[in-house]
Each structure stands twice: as C-alpha cells, then as structure tokens.
Design an enzyme around this catalytic site. Structure first.
Site, mmCIF file in Angstrom:
data_model
loop_
_atom_site.group_PDB
_atom_site.id
_atom_site.type_symbol
_atom_site.label_atom_id
_atom_site.label_comp_id
_atom_site.label_asym_id
_atom_site.label_seq_id
_atom_site.Cartn_x
_atom_site.Cartn_y
_atom_site.Cartn_z
ATOM 1 N N SER A 61 -100.440 -91.039 71.453
ATOM 2 C CA SER A 61 -99.596 -90.117 70.699
ATOM 3 C C SER A 61 -98.868 -90.767 69.528
ATOM 4 O O SER A 61 -98.272 -90.182 68.865
ATOM 5 C CB SER A 61 -98.664 -89.249 71.475
ATOM 6 O OG SER A 61 -97.854 -90.086 72.142
ATOM 7 N N LYS A 103 -91.439 -91.868 71.918
ATOM 8 C CA LYS A 103 -91.550 -91.091 70.717
ATOM 9 C C LYS A 103 -90.716 -91.683 69.739
ATOM 10 O O LYS A 103 -89.786 -92.329 69.975
ATOM 11 C CB LYS A 103 -91.324 -89.559 70.978
ATOM 12 C CG LYS A 103 -92.247 -88.940 71.911
ATOM 13 C CD LYS A 103 -93.632 -88.802 71.636
ATOM 14 C CE LYS A 103 -94.319 -88.126 72.655
ATOM 15 N NZ LYS A 103 -95.907 -88.370 72.649
#
Length: 184
Positions: A61, A103
């Site tokens: 990701s 993230k």
C-alpha cells in the site's frame, strides 16, 4: 646535621616506579574498551526500546516509496501527534482491525480533502505528491470530507490497493504510535 639519603629498594620482580606506573595505566586502559563497549550497548538498547524501532512492511500500500518487505525506522517518541503535518508517514493502530499500519498523512484537523481523478485536493488546492506513481492513482475519486479535531486523514501511496481513511475513516491522534524516520 647533614641530609640523610633514603633509598627505596623495590621488591623482587616489582620493577621500577616507572614500570609500575606503566602497568597501572595498562590495567586502566584494559577496562576502558570493555567499559565503553558496555556503555554503547546499553545506549543502543535504550534507543531501540524507547526511541527508534525497525518495522518490516508487509503490504504494497505504500509502494513505490516503501516496497513490500522493506524495513523502515520508526521514531516512537516522535513529535506529538498534535504536530503531525501533511505528507509525513506515520504508524498507527488501524481503526479497522487494530493492526499496526503505515500510511501518509494527507490531512490534519480542520482541513477539507477530496480526490478527483487521482489528484488530492486539500482546502481546494491540488497537492503535489512526487512520491506517487500516476499509473496507480489515475481514476481514483473520493468525496469531500473535513478532518475533525483530534484526528488525521491518511492515504497509502499506492492508492489503487491501499486500505486507508477512504475505507475506515479518520484516524484518532491517540492511535498514532510513531513517525517514519527513514525512508522519507
């Protein structure tokens, strides 16, 4: 009265005063290296336990910035979550499954965000994101949201395969456990 001369006869095998002093210095130096090594080991242990923690990335990701299998260094004492800035990579407990997650902060409290055709807009201005691969963001859309106090909005760099705030919503600052020191 004259001066009496006193002489010192060293014990057998004791050597001269100069030799004895040299042996004392050698013994002192012999403890210096192990002592410094032990002090260094304790220092590294303290840094590892309380300041910097390595973390292996298990998803794609954050590609291309952080490929799957890469190791990142987390600053676990890092800046207060109140001082997080957009673009900074953070580690937090995912609101979805309580798994430690990496993230990038896209927005902080009070900012309005939207994604139109892969481009991130914060407070109506398009954000330049040089860390993205445009082929992985083209066609991505997300409605406009405003980040509430005490939260951040996070996105993965690989928008096409990232599960992030677009899926589970805003991340509470209390869930942020560190910031990424390396790579940046």
């Amino acid at each position: 009265m004259g001066h009496r001369r006193i002489t010192f006869e060293p014990r057998a095998g004791a050597g001269t005063g100069r030799e004895a002093g040299a042996r004392t210095r050698i013994r002192a130096r012999a403890w210096l290296v192990p002592g410094l090594a032990l002090l260094g080991a304790f220092g590294l242990l303290a840094v590892r336990l309380w300041v910097v923690e390595p973390m292996t990335v298990v998803s794609d990701s954050m590609e291309p910035t952080v490929p799957r299998g890469s190791t990142v260094l987390i600053h676990s004492v890092g800046p207060s979550p109140d001082h997080l800035t957009a673009g900074e990579m953070v580690v937090f407990e995912s609101p979805e499954n309580n798994i430690t997650t990496l993230k990038r902060v896209a927005g902080t409290a009070g900012q309005t965000l939207a994604i139109r055709d892969g481009a991130l807009y914060v407070d109506g201005t398009r954000v330049t994101e040089p860390y993205l691969n445009p082929r992985q963001t083209d066609g991505t859309f997300f409605h406009r949201v405003t980040v509430p106090d005490g939260h951040v909005f996070v996105l993965g760099d690989n928008r096409a395969s990232s599960i992030d705030s677009r899926n589970y919503g805003f991340v509470p600052l209390t869930a942020v456990t560190g910031t990424v020191l390396w790579p940046r």
